[in-house]
Design a protein around this motif. Structure first.
Motif, short mmCIF file in Angstrom:
data_model
loop_
_atom_site.label_atom_id
_atom_site.label_comp_id
_atom_site.label_asym_id
_atom_site.label_seq_id
_atom_site.Cartn_x
_atom_site.Cartn_y
_atom_site.Cartn_z
N VAL A 50 0.81 -1.22 0.00
CA VAL A 50 0.00 0.00 0.00
C VAL A 50 0.85 1.27 0.00
N ARG A 51 1.98 1.22 0.69
CA ARG A 51 2.87 2.38 0.80
C ARG A 51 2.16 3.61 1.35
N PRO A 52 1.50 3.51 2.52
CA PRO A 52 0.82 4.69 3.09
C PRO A 52 1.84 5.68 3.65
N GLU A 53 1.41 6.92 3.81
CA GLU A 53 2.28 7.93 4.39
C GLU A 53 2.40 7.71 5.90
N LEU A 54 3.63 7.75 6.40
CA LEU A 54 3.87 7.55 7.83
C LEU A 54 4.53 8.80 8.39
N THR A 55 3.80 9.54 9.21
CA THR A 55 4.33 10.73 9.85
C THR A 55 4.85 10.37 11.24
N VAL A 56 5.52 11.33 11.87
CA VAL A 56 6.01 11.11 13.23
C VAL A 56 4.85 10.84 14.18
N MET A 57 3.76 11.58 14.03
CA MET A 57 2.60 11.39 14.91
C MET A 57 1.93 10.04 14.67
N THR A 58 1.94 9.59 13.41
CA THR A 58 1.37 8.27 13.12
C THR A 58 2.17 7.20 13.86
N TRP A 59 3.48 7.31 13.82
CA TRP A 59 4.32 6.36 14.54
C TRP A 59 4.07 6.44 16.04
N LEU A 60 4.01 7.65 16.58
CA LEU A 60 3.82 7.82 18.02
C LEU A 60 2.48 7.25 18.48
N TYR A 61 1.41 7.67 17.81
CA TYR A 61 0.08 7.19 18.20
C TYR A 61 -0.08 5.69 17.95
N GLY A 62 0.48 5.23 16.84
CA GLY A 62 0.38 3.81 16.52
C GLY A 62 1.06 2.95 17.56
N ILE A 63 2.24 3.36 18.00
CA ILE A 63 2.98 2.59 19.00
C ILE A 63 2.24 2.59 20.35
N ILE A 64 1.71 3.75 20.74
CA ILE A 64 0.94 3.81 21.99
C ILE A 64 -0.26 2.88 21.93
N GLY A 65 -1.00 2.96 20.80
CA GLY A 65 -2.17 2.09 20.64
C GLY A 65 -1.80 0.62 20.65
N GLY A 66 -0.68 0.26 20.01
CA GLY A 66 -0.24 -1.13 19.99
C GLY A 66 0.12 -1.64 21.37
N MET A 67 0.72 -0.79 22.19
CA MET A 67 1.07 -1.20 23.56
C MET A 67 -0.19 -1.42 24.40
N LEU A 68 -1.19 -0.55 24.22
CA LEU A 68 -2.46 -0.75 24.93
C LEU A 68 -3.11 -2.05 24.50
#
Length: 290
Positions: A50-68
């Motif tokens: 898919v090659r979606p755009e990955l911003t710094v906030m996407t990484w930050l929020y994604g990692i927090i959500g994954g840990m939860l």
């Protein structure tokens, strides 16, 4: 029709995770870590396609959500080992629906119309009744009739942790941040691995039982993708309602595949409880459509 067929995939995939992982074996920490490894593999393949755009906030929020999410899944695996898959999975789904709905209503005013309050209240009542019957035990059941020792006190403690993790993950993604699911899946998978590693105190290993559990991580990923497709084709209400039917798969798998024994009374109670869960989930799906 296509949307409904898509919705059957997360139902089967997510409903099978519990009994397949318990059939493979391992501790809850090993099961969680193995699942997250499979999720990373799946998410990496999706990203390359898919090659979606990955911003710094996407990484930050994604990692927090994954840990939860990892907190929720680890607690669920623990509850399964204490209570059995056929009991823990329906209770887990029901508790998430009840707590998540109450938070949505009280904190985020998701219900605004009278019909939403009426149907939503009826749905929550069905879910609470489902709670009662799904966990009800036959007092006349002898020790020889159970396939493994049960500890419902520890099971409910693990289920509480699981529900807090899953509901926090859901509220975080649905009500606090707004991320494109295709963009978030890779960062989230890294957060899932990080969360699983924390449960192992970062003393991770890649022994066979862990690697085998990565299969369920790939199943989880397929369920996620088809959930998105189902929501796009048939609407979130249909996709949401069908995904909750995975509780039926969990019960069948727990009893048939894992040999979790139940008396005739318990079978009636569990079936009644799951029926209430399904009715409650469908009604909540209808509420979401208004």
């Amino acid at each position: 029709m296509t949307g409904i067929l898509y919705a059957l995939v997360p139902m089967l995939a997510w409903g099978s995770i519990g009994f397949i992982s318990n059939k493979i074996g391992g501790t809850p920490n090993q099961q969680t870590f193995g699942l997250t490894l499979g999720a990373v593999v799946f998410a990496s393949v999706v990203y390359m396609i898919v090659r979606p755009e990955l911003t710094v906030m996407t990484w930050l929020y994604g990692i927090i959500g994954g840990m939860l999410w990892a907190v929720g899944q680890n607690g669920q695996f623990s509850a399964m080992q204490y209570m059995g898959v056929s009991v823990a999975n329906p209770l887990s789904s029901g508790s998430q629906l009840v707590i998540g709905s109450l938070i949505g209503v009280l904190a985020f005013q998701e219900w605004t119309k009278p019909i939403q309050f009426i149907l939503g209240t009826i749905a929550l009542i069905f879910l609470l009744v489902g709670f009662y019957f799904s966990s009800k035990q036959d007092k006349d059941k002898s020790a020889s009739q159970d396939s493994q020792p049960r500890d419902f006190k520890k099971g409910f403690q693990a289920l509480t942790t699981s529900t807090l993790g899953y509901v926090s993950y859901t509220v975080f993604f649905n009500n606090i941040v707004n991320l494109d699911p295709m963009s978030a899946i890779l960062p989230m998978s890294f957060g899932m691995v990080l969360g699983a590693a924390m449960f192992m105190k970062f003393q991770v290993n890649f022994e066979p039982v862990v690697l085998k559990n990565s299969i369920v991580g790939i199943m989880w990923g397929f369920g996620n993708i088809f959930m998105l497709l189902a929501a796009a084709e048939a609407g979130l209400a249909i996709a949401f309602s069908f995904s909750q039917l995975g509780a039926i798969i969990s019960i069948i798998g727990g009893i048939v595949i894992l040999g979790e024994k139940k008396t005739k009374k318990e079978m009636v109670w569990v079936l009644l409880g799951v029926s209430c869960f399904i009715i409650g989930a469908v009604l909540l799906g209808i509420v979401k459509s208004y």
